[in-house]
Design an enzyme around this catalytic site. Structure first.
Site, PDB file in Angstrom:
ATOM      1  N   ALA A   1       3.328 -82.269  54.469  1.00 37.10           N
ATOM      2  CA  ALA A   1       2.528 -81.784  53.343  1.00 37.10           C
ATOM      3  C   ALA A   1       1.460 -82.804  52.993  1.00 37.10           C
ATOM      4  O   ALA A   1       1.727 -83.996  52.960  1.00 37.10           O
ATOM      5  CB  ALA A   1       3.427 -81.552  52.143  1.00 37.10           C
TER       6      ALA A   1
ATOM      7  N   ASP B   1     -12.923 -76.984  54.434  1.00 33.48           N
ATOM      8  CA  ASP B   1     -12.311 -76.882  55.755  1.00 33.48           C
ATOM      9  C   ASP B   1     -13.349 -76.199  56.650  1.00 33.48           C
ATOM     10  O   ASP B   1     -13.273 -75.008  56.908  1.00 33.48           O
ATOM     11  CB  ASP B   1     -11.025 -76.048  55.646  1.00 33.48           C
TER      12      ASP B   1
ATOM     13  N   THR C   1      -1.394 -81.511  50.600  1.00 31.50           N
ATOM     14  CA  THR C   1      -1.551 -80.980  49.244  1.00 31.50           C
ATOM     15  C   THR C   1      -0.493 -79.917  48.945  1.00 31.50           C
ATOM     16  O   THR C   1      -0.411 -79.436  47.827  1.00 31.50           O
ATOM     17  CB  THR C   1      -2.951 -80.360  49.072  1.00 31.50           C
ATOM     18  N   SER C   2       0.302 -79.526  49.953  1.00 36.44           N
ATOM     19  CA  SER C   2       1.313 -78.490  49.721  1.00 36.44           C
ATOM     20  C   SER C   2       2.630 -79.130  49.265  1.00 36.44           C
ATOM     21  O   SER C   2       2.705 -80.339  49.062  1.00 36.44           O
ATOM     22  CB  SER C   2       1.522 -77.671  50.996  1.00 36.44           C
TER      23      SER C   2
END
Lengths: 505, 505
Positions: free
Chosen positions: A197, A257, A199-200
């Site tokens: 992870a 992105d 940002t998750s």
């Protein structure tokens, strides 16, 4: 100019040294200028920072990154020489002006990125030029090949090598824990490298780490895959497509992105492990990276074209990304949900259908079965997926007899209940992730969320909507506070943003 | 989280602290995340770097920038708290998507830039978004006003305040040393702030510093201007339009100068000193920032429009930028050429015509004379410009009796002679600058170049083309070596790139 080193015990992620203002002026260099830095016969290129009155004349501050590379200690003699910026910067400027890279230019830029030869400003300019000006398929293909060739690769001597990848953005996506053993049971080789992870709340590598070691070298990935058919390893422990990691460090703070990077990032990882048949998961919907099926189709078409150019047999699955996959978010909870499904040979519809659908796609691509989903389901319900998963866990140094019930979940728990009767109309991905992270995920493996009610499900007043798990009470409190102010599960008939929206019991 | 400080004696140009990997994971922050950093009741926002095994748990590495701001010493207790990124980053993302800033958004971004609240990646994204997406006049006007308001300003109680500015890019542009005393002699107030060289061989501030102190505060600038009519100070010593300095730090390494920033940078400095009538010098030609008169006209139109919006009476002079102004490059040499012209009341045509032309433009704008050039020339040839310049030098702490011959030039000298007879067809700005910098300019005040032959002038074989001045023999050698391989003065009939192109005597 020869200077005496003072090692600064900090890693800054690039080759940088610090000069006194006087020495910098003497050499005619300004902040950010490039230097050739050498100790004895070892040489690297780096950039200069200038200290005002804090580094003495004749001294040079050397960050840990440089010190390690050149084996510099306090007092070592270090020689520096100003050099002009690398040609890559001119190539990036050309792109900023709307130009097209040549193959050689793309290779040169990727090489400089891997060698830490670009400053943060220059790397940001590269990423933003791709975001705003873009690349055509030639350029994307070259970038992907350059990313593969500047890192480690794996070649299998025999067997059909396959892989899967998700573009991410949807929480609870633990599907690899079903896909990898199912595909391996079918006789294919699947050397899956996964991310942690950023940002998750949990990357696949974080989830797998609950059960086994994921810090594997490429040699270990190859050996285990050849022996048991599959592996789930952390890509960051390898040196596969290292340019990608550097690029991501710039993309994240800006939440961008760029399409060329998204495509080449995924495909470089698949290409580097020698995958021949690849399934790409593209979640779409509110709260996912892509909002609509149309956007998903466009990206899918780009993946297929890039696959064709790289000689990969590739198909995309456009999946529902508007709410989490399955009912759990967080490393241990996700590992638990996957184990539970494998053991009981059933589970949450969204989770199992997606897992077996993607496994089936791989079976179809590789020609193993014309009806992949049914083929995958048969393997799964026969118990072979469970058996193979335990083999993989054992091969990665985990406990072969692992069971869902032996996975330890956070002991600090709190359920948020519905204060009304109705149906769930939304589960908001971003709030789910925020709550799970506040509760401690992914660092605290046992932290996360169990979602009792998902979209379309009916709830009575007083029934729990979610249970938050944490390992530390102060983190649980932070998560609860946020979840009450920003409800992640929305029930019809409620005033959406009223505070407090929920009755907390 | 409360941690014990270790001060890191380096200025990094932003508020940044270093945490151990363990503490960072514990807080759930990753590289580049934002923190509220406080000691006692003093609070700033900064960003986090993560050290691997080098900063102990419970410790926090504090760079000098933060340490000074919060008065932190080794062992001070520092409290940190993760905060989300500032709204400015969302505004920048909107611009990346092609959007338009609101006034409030522009003000917020400029405030964050001045307060060091944006990371280098975010600041680069701001600059590049303006380069690639652009701004309309509303946005440029707001940015200019925000730049003025976030810095120091000067208000004069009486008198007509005027100013001049060059967009730069042409070497040897010492015209302010003639313009300022001439305009001041005419009765106007000209509080000229100038820059130091960043990539050039001498900024006007570097040149003036040969004769007087240029590190003046805004109070000193105001006092001297009111007393003697003019001043030539280094803008960087003041806090006038500080956002501009931060933005330039990102533009330089990429060699880009986005139009919105170019316009607002110049206009903010003029607006901040309260100038009412402003002349802008726009050099055009091969080797200048703008290649053609057409491009110069376009930029001139933009300056005039921005001036109108800001209530400034502004005119532009499109000038010849295809070779250096006058015959000298480098601080002392340029000061010498200007003094010599003032004393002899004559000098190199390009230098004097440009200086008096711009001074004349200011006289016309301010209504002092309908025939500005003649008016300026009269002042200059009467000797009043020299007299006034000496007053200004004295007011800035210099020697009132200064003469050209008392200026000390570098003693290491070398002349490069023509090996053929012909006419000079080109003087290449970039090579002139490079040679002067290699010789030691601007740091070594006496270093630089005297150009014996400029474009169109006839030269015989064996006659000197340039003389290089240096203070140190090794720098002179470097400059000679480069100048021989890359001839800065091109004579017709020579093979342009043959090596060695010149006979060195």
């Amino acid at each position: 100019m020869k200077l005496s080193a003072s090692v600064l015990p900090i890693k800054v992620g690039r080759y940088s040294v610090v000069l006194s203002k006087d020495d910098a002026d003497e050499m005619g260099v300004v902040e950010g200028d490039r230097l050739k830095i050498s100790k004895g016969r070892s040489v690297i290129s780096g950039s200069v920072q200038i200290a005002t009155g804090l580094i003495a004349r004749g001294r040079i501050g050397v960050y840990q990154d440089v010190a390690e590379e050149l084996r510099i200690e306090d007092g070592s003699e270090v020689e520096i020489f100003p050099i002009s910026r690398p040609p890559s910067v001119e190539f990036i400027r050309k792109k900023l002006e709307g130009g097209k890279f040549t193959k050689e230019e793309v290779y040169e830029i990727i090489k400089d990125i891997v060698e830490n030869s670009l400053t943060e400003i220059e790397l940001t300019a590269f990423v933003l030029s791709n975001y705003l000006v873009g690349m055509d398929f030639d350029e994307i293909e070259w970038m992907t090949r350059a990313m593969i060739e500047t890192g480690e690769t794996i070649e299998f001597e025999r067997g059909i090598v396959v892989d899967k990848h998700s573009i991410g953005g949807v929480p609870g996506n633990k599907v690899s824990l079903i896909i990898v053993p199912t595909v391996a049971s079918g006789g294919l080789l699947i050397p899956k490298t996964a991310s942690r992870a950023i940002t998750s709340a949990s990357g696949t590598a974080d989830t797998m780490e609950v059960l086994a070691d994921v810090n594997l070298s490429v040699d270990e990935i190859k050996e285990i895959t050849q022996r048991v058919g599959g592996v789930i390893a952390w890509g960051g422990a390898t040196n596969i497509a290292p340019a990608d990691d550097r690029i991501i460090r710039v993309e994240n703070p800006l939440s961008i992105d760029p399409r060329p990077q998204l495509l080449s990032s995924v495909m470089a990882k698949k290409g580097a492990v020698g995958a021949r048949h690849v399934a790409i998961d593209i979640p779409v919907g509110n709260g996912a990276k892509l909002g609509s099926v149309e956007e998903g189709r466009k990206l899918a078409g780009e993946f297929v074209e890039l696959g064709r150019r790289l000689g990969l047999n590739l198909a995309c699955a456009i999946t529902n990304g508007s709410q989490p996959v399955g009912r759990t978010i967080g490393p241990a909870l996700e590992a638990w949900e996957a184990m539970k499904a494998l053991e009981e040979r059933k589970g949450s519809t969204s989770f199992l259908e997606k897992s077996l659908g993607l496994a089936g796609l791989i079976f179809e691509l590789s020609g193993l079965s014309p009806n992949g989903y049914e083929f995958a389901k048969e393997i799964f319900t026969s118990g072979k997926s469970l058996e193979k998963f335990r083999e993989i866990v054992a091969a990665q140094g985990g406990d072969e007899s692992v069971r869902a019930d032996s996975i330890s979940l956070g002991n600090e728990r709190f359920s948020i209940e519905s204060n009304t009767e109705g149906a769930v109309v939304d589960v908001i991905n971003s709030r789910i992730v925020r709550v799970a992270r506040l509760a401690g995920a992914p660092k605290d493996k046992g932290a996360g969320i169990y979602i009792h009610k998902k979209k379309g499900e009916v709830v009575r007043a007083g029934e729990p909507l979610i249970t938050i798990y944490a390992e530390k009470s102060w983190k649980l409190s932070n998560a609860i506070e946020f979840a009450i102010e920003n409800p992640p599960v929305i029930v019809s008939g409620m005033i959406l943003e009223r505070y407090p929206s929920y009755r907390v019991v």
